[in-house]
Design a protein around this motif. Structure first.
Motif, short mmCIF file in Angstrom:
data_model
loop_
_atom_site.label_atom_id
_atom_site.label_comp_id
_atom_site.label_asym_id
_atom_site.label_seq_id
_atom_site.Cartn_x
_atom_site.Cartn_y
_atom_site.Cartn_z
N THR A 22 -34.53 85.61 8.29
CA THR A 22 -35.69 85.52 9.17
C THR A 22 -35.21 84.94 10.50
O THR A 22 -34.66 83.83 10.54
CB THR A 22 -36.81 84.66 8.58
OG1 THR A 22 -36.25 83.47 8.00
CG2 THR A 22 -37.58 85.40 7.50
N PRO A 23 -35.40 85.70 11.60
CA PRO A 23 -34.85 85.26 12.88
C PRO A 23 -35.48 83.99 13.43
O PRO A 23 -34.83 83.22 14.13
CB PRO A 23 -35.09 86.45 13.81
CG PRO A 23 -36.14 87.27 13.17
CD PRO A 23 -36.05 87.01 11.69
N GLU A 24 -36.73 83.72 13.06
CA GLU A 24 -37.41 82.55 13.64
C GLU A 24 -36.87 81.22 13.12
O GLU A 24 -36.95 80.20 13.78
CB GLU A 24 -38.93 82.62 13.44
CG GLU A 24 -39.37 82.55 12.00
CD GLU A 24 -39.46 83.90 11.30
OE1 GLU A 24 -40.05 83.94 10.20
OE2 GLU A 24 -38.95 84.91 11.84
N ASP A 25 -36.29 81.21 11.90
CA ASP A 25 -35.77 79.95 11.37
C ASP A 25 -34.32 80.05 10.89
O ASP A 25 -33.72 79.06 10.48
CB ASP A 25 -36.65 79.42 10.25
CG ASP A 25 -36.76 80.36 9.06
OD1 ASP A 25 -36.07 81.41 9.03
OD2 ASP A 25 -37.55 80.05 8.14
N GLY A 26 -33.73 81.24 10.92
CA GLY A 26 -32.34 81.42 10.51
C GLY A 26 -32.10 81.27 9.01
O GLY A 26 -30.97 81.12 8.58
N ALA A 27 -33.17 81.32 8.21
CA ALA A 27 -33.03 81.17 6.76
C ALA A 27 -32.68 82.51 6.12
O ALA A 27 -33.25 83.55 6.46
CB ALA A 27 -34.31 80.62 6.15
N ALA A 79 -12.39 84.12 3.76
CA ALA A 79 -11.03 83.70 4.07
C ALA A 79 -10.56 82.52 3.22
O ALA A 79 -9.44 82.06 3.38
CB ALA A 79 -10.92 83.34 5.55
N GLY A 80 -11.42 82.03 2.32
CA GLY A 80 -11.01 80.97 1.41
C GLY A 80 -11.58 79.60 1.71
O GLY A 80 -11.25 78.64 1.02
N GLU A 81 -12.42 79.48 2.72
CA GLU A 81 -13.09 78.20 3.02
C GLU A 81 -14.40 78.17 2.23
O GLU A 81 -15.47 78.48 2.75
CB GLU A 81 -13.35 78.06 4.52
CG GLU A 81 -12.07 77.98 5.33
CD GLU A 81 -12.36 77.92 6.82
OE1 GLU A 81 -13.38 77.31 7.22
OE2 GLU A 81 -11.57 78.51 7.57
N PHE A 82 -14.33 77.79 0.97
CA PHE A 82 -15.45 77.94 0.04
C PHE A 82 -16.64 77.05 0.34
O PHE A 82 -17.75 77.35 -0.06
CB PHE A 82 -14.97 77.75 -1.39
CG PHE A 82 -13.87 78.71 -1.75
CD1 PHE A 82 -14.04 80.08 -1.58
CD2 PHE A 82 -12.67 78.26 -2.24
CE1 PHE A 82 -13.04 80.97 -1.89
CE2 PHE A 82 -11.65 79.14 -2.55
CZ PHE A 82 -11.84 80.50 -2.38
N THR A 83 -16.44 75.96 1.05
CA THR A 83 -17.58 75.10 1.39
C THR A 83 -18.35 75.61 2.60
O THR A 83 -19.37 75.04 2.96
CB THR A 83 -17.11 73.65 1.66
OG1 THR A 83 -16.18 73.66 2.75
CG2 THR A 83 -16.47 73.04 0.42
N ALA A 84 -17.88 76.71 3.21
CA ALA A 84 -18.53 77.24 4.41
C ALA A 84 -19.98 77.66 4.17
O ALA A 84 -20.79 77.69 5.10
CB ALA A 84 -17.73 78.43 4.96
N LEU A 85 -20.33 77.96 2.92
CA LEU A 85 -21.69 78.42 2.61
C LEU A 85 -22.63 77.28 2.24
O LEU A 85 -23.84 77.48 2.15
CB LEU A 85 -21.65 79.42 1.44
CG LEU A 85 -20.71 80.61 1.59
CD1 LEU A 85 -20.81 81.51 0.37
CD2 LEU A 85 -21.01 81.39 2.85
N ASP A 86 -22.08 76.10 2.03
CA ASP A 86 -22.85 74.99 1.46
C ASP A 86 -24.08 74.60 2.27
O ASP A 86 -25.09 74.19 1.69
CB ASP A 86 -21.96 73.77 1.25
CG ASP A 86 -20.95 73.95 0.14
OD1 ASP A 86 -20.99 74.99 -0.56
OD2 ASP A 86 -20.09 73.05 -0.01
N ASP A 87 -24.01 74.68 3.57
CA ASP A 87 -25.12 74.21 4.40
C ASP A 87 -25.96 75.34 4.99
O ASP A 87 -26.84 75.08 5.82
CB ASP A 87 -24.59 73.31 5.52
CG ASP A 87 -23.99 72.03 4.97
OD1 ASP A 87 -24.52 71.50 3.97
OD2 ASP A 87 -22.97 71.57 5.52
N LEU A 88 -25.69 76.58 4.59
CA LEU A 88 -26.51 77.68 5.10
C LEU A 88 -27.94 77.53 4.59
O LEU A 88 -28.17 77.27 3.41
CB LEU A 88 -25.95 79.03 4.66
CG LEU A 88 -24.65 79.48 5.33
CD1 LEU A 88 -24.19 80.81 4.74
CD2 LEU A 88 -24.83 79.59 6.83
N PRO A 89 -28.92 77.70 5.47
CA PRO A 89 -30.31 77.58 5.03
C PRO A 89 -30.77 78.80 4.24
O PRO A 89 -30.47 79.94 4.62
CB PRO A 89 -31.09 77.46 6.35
CG PRO A 89 -30.23 78.16 7.36
CD PRO A 89 -28.81 77.95 6.91
#
Length: 178
Positions: A22-27, A79-89
């Motif tokens: 959703t573009p309004e909140d980036g979730a 690319a192997g940075e597995f924590t990169a998704l942890d804070d995605l809303p």
């Protein structure tokens, strides 16, 4: 009417991964892999329509460049940075227990695979194994809410909406399977 959802596509484990945002909140509202049976990942829109019809009627448009924080995080994960998704809303319709299951899933780190029984315990209801499995099956935000990290008690992979080959490859990518 609100703006259409944005589709972001990034290659992960040699497969196109789609995220509907959703573009309004980036979730991220729905996410998953394209498959041979669904090469455009239209099943994400169908699942979203069943579980959150008010969002689905907005439609979906392709992200113009595949840039931005979500695409960057997905590429970092690939690319192997597995924590990169942890804070995605993320946001998806939930019942109280499913919400607990999804929050418990997000706390399972990459490189670890837990059983459905362990997931139920981590979600606060150790006897609700089938309900925990149902939470995995109804997860709209695959990979970011990592239901692929849940395996059967006997060590088998169990099911995965996008196929057990994708699940196995994800677990190997995260070094959870040797």
């Amino acid at each position: 009417m609100n703006a259409p959802l944005t589709r972001i596509v990034v290659g992960i484990i040699d497969a196109p991964f789609h995220a509907l945002v959703t573009p309004e909140d980036g979730a991220i509202r729905a996410a998953g892999f394209a498959t041979a049976e669904d090469p455009a990942a239209r099943s994400l829109e169908e699942r979203l329509a069943r579980l959150d019809p008010s969002l689905a009627v907005r439609g979906v448009e392709e992200a113009p460049t595949g840039s931005g924080p979500i695409a960057e995080a997905l590429r970092s994960y690939a690319a192997g940075e597995f924590t990169a998704l942890d804070d995605l809303p993320v946001a998806q319709p939930e019942t109280p227990f499913r919400g607990e299951v999804w929050r418990a899933l997000r706390r399972v780190p990459a490189g670890e695979a837990v059983t459905y029984t362990e997931l139920a315990a981590r979600a606060g209801r150790p006897t609700a194994v089938r309900a925990a499995a149902s939470g995995c099956a109804n997860n709209l935000v695959a990979l970011i809410v990592p239901c692929h990290r849940i395996v059967r008690t006997d060590g088998g992979l169990g099911g995965y909406l996008f196929g057990t080959d994708i699940k196995r490859r994800l677990l190997e990518h995260e070094c959870a399977l040797r």
